[in-house]
Write a protein that holds these residues in place. Sequence first.
Motif, PDB file in Angstrom:
ATOM      1  N   VAL A  93     -51.101 -88.736 -60.967  1.00  0.00           N
ATOM      2  CA  VAL A  93     -51.132 -89.697 -59.866  1.00  0.00           C
ATOM      3  C   VAL A  93     -50.501 -89.092 -58.615  1.00  0.00           C
ATOM      4  CG1 VAL A  93     -50.219 -91.923 -59.067  1.00  0.00           C
ATOM      5  CG2 VAL A  93     -51.225 -91.731 -61.354  1.00  0.00           C
ATOM      6  N   LEU A  94     -49.379 -88.433 -58.793  1.00  0.00           N
ATOM      7  CA  LEU A  94     -48.708 -87.835 -57.644  1.00  0.00           C
ATOM      8  C   LEU A  94     -49.600 -86.811 -56.946  1.00  0.00           C
ATOM      9  CD1 LEU A  94     -46.178 -87.585 -55.895  1.00  0.00           C
ATOM     10  CD2 LEU A  94     -45.404 -85.794 -57.459  1.00  0.00           C
ATOM     11  N   MET A  95     -50.253 -85.973 -57.702  1.00  0.00           N
ATOM     12  CA  MET A  95     -51.115 -84.954 -57.098  1.00  0.00           C
ATOM     13  C   MET A  95     -52.260 -85.591 -56.309  1.00  0.00           C
ATOM     14  SD  MET A  95     -49.616 -82.121 -57.680  1.00  0.00           S
ATOM     15  CE  MET A  95     -50.877 -80.968 -57.160  1.00  0.00           C
ATOM     16  N   LYS A  96     -52.821 -86.666 -56.815  1.00  0.00           N
ATOM     17  CA  LYS A  96     -53.891 -87.368 -56.089  1.00  0.00           C
ATOM     18  C   LYS A  96     -53.372 -87.936 -54.772  1.00  0.00           C
ATOM     19  CE  LYS A  96     -56.198 -88.734 -60.359  1.00  0.00           C
ATOM     20  NZ  LYS A  96     -56.407 -89.859 -61.288  1.00  0.00           N
ATOM     21  N   VAL A  97     -52.187 -88.541 -54.829  1.00  0.00           N
ATOM     22  CA  VAL A  97     -51.613 -89.148 -53.629  1.00  0.00           C
ATOM     23  C   VAL A  97     -51.217 -88.070 -52.616  1.00  0.00           C
ATOM     24  CG1 VAL A  97     -49.682 -90.532 -52.755  1.00  0.00           C
ATOM     25  CG2 VAL A  97     -50.915 -91.258 -54.809  1.00  0.00           C
ATOM     26  N   LEU A  98     -50.643 -86.975 -53.099  1.00  0.00           N
ATOM     27  CA  LEU A  98     -50.291 -85.890 -52.184  1.00  0.00           C
ATOM     28  C   LEU A  98     -51.534 -85.346 -51.480  1.00  0.00           C
ATOM     29  CD1 LEU A  98     -47.637 -83.856 -54.230  1.00  0.00           C
ATOM     30  CD2 LEU A  98     -47.246 -85.470 -52.350  1.00  0.00           C
ATOM     31  N   ALA A  99     -52.611 -85.183 -52.218  1.00  0.00           N
ATOM     32  CA  ALA A  99     -53.861 -84.696 -51.621  1.00  0.00           C
ATOM     33  C   ALA A  99     -54.360 -85.663 -50.545  1.00  0.00           C
ATOM     34  CB  ALA A  99     -54.919 -84.496 -52.704  1.00  0.00           C
ATOM     35  N   GLU A 100     -54.312 -86.955 -50.828  1.00  0.00           N
ATOM     36  CA  GLU A 100     -54.748 -87.964 -49.855  1.00  0.00           C
ATOM     37  C   GLU A 100     -53.904 -87.912 -48.586  1.00  0.00           C
ATOM     38  OE1 GLU A 100     -54.449 -91.753 -51.766  1.00  0.00           O
ATOM     39  OE2 GLU A 100     -56.063 -91.316 -53.181  1.00  0.00           O
ATOM     40  N   LEU A 101     -52.600 -87.833 -48.761  1.00  0.00           N
ATOM     41  CA  LEU A 101     -51.700 -87.859 -47.608  1.00  0.00           C
ATOM     42  C   LEU A 101     -51.817 -86.602 -46.743  1.00  0.00           C
ATOM     43  CD1 LEU A 101     -48.380 -89.334 -49.031  1.00  0.00           C
ATOM     44  CD2 LEU A 101     -49.936 -90.397 -47.408  1.00  0.00           C
TER      45      LEU A 101
END
Length: 132
Positions: A93-101
Amino acid sequence: MNLEESANFLLMNQDVLAERFYERLFREHPETRQFFTGIDMAHQQSKLVSALVTVQRHSTVGGWVSENYLHGLGKKHVALKVTPEMFPHFESVLMKVLAELHEINWTNLLADSWKDALRASVKIMLSEYPAE
């Protein structure tokens, strides 16, 4: 963008990071919500960002301060009965959110740097779990 610049970016965008992270974590892994019952989520959000900055610092600088912090974080997760099997959910989840941000600043190199930093930190945290 390198790992340190990314961590500074996250500090400047910590509210958005935490909001997106927890919303997505609870949506994709509803079983994790139980660990946050009665928790002040505003305080939890700042703890998330502090932990990520520590992960970055441990990866790029190292030292006993960040290592002790990660051991303490591991002990807290043991006390909360967070199972080792849940850590990959957090990372995913963190990696997905970091990519989005990070949008256009998100590169394979930055993604790999975060993965390496997270995995090294989780290894320290998991060392606090009793051996089976």
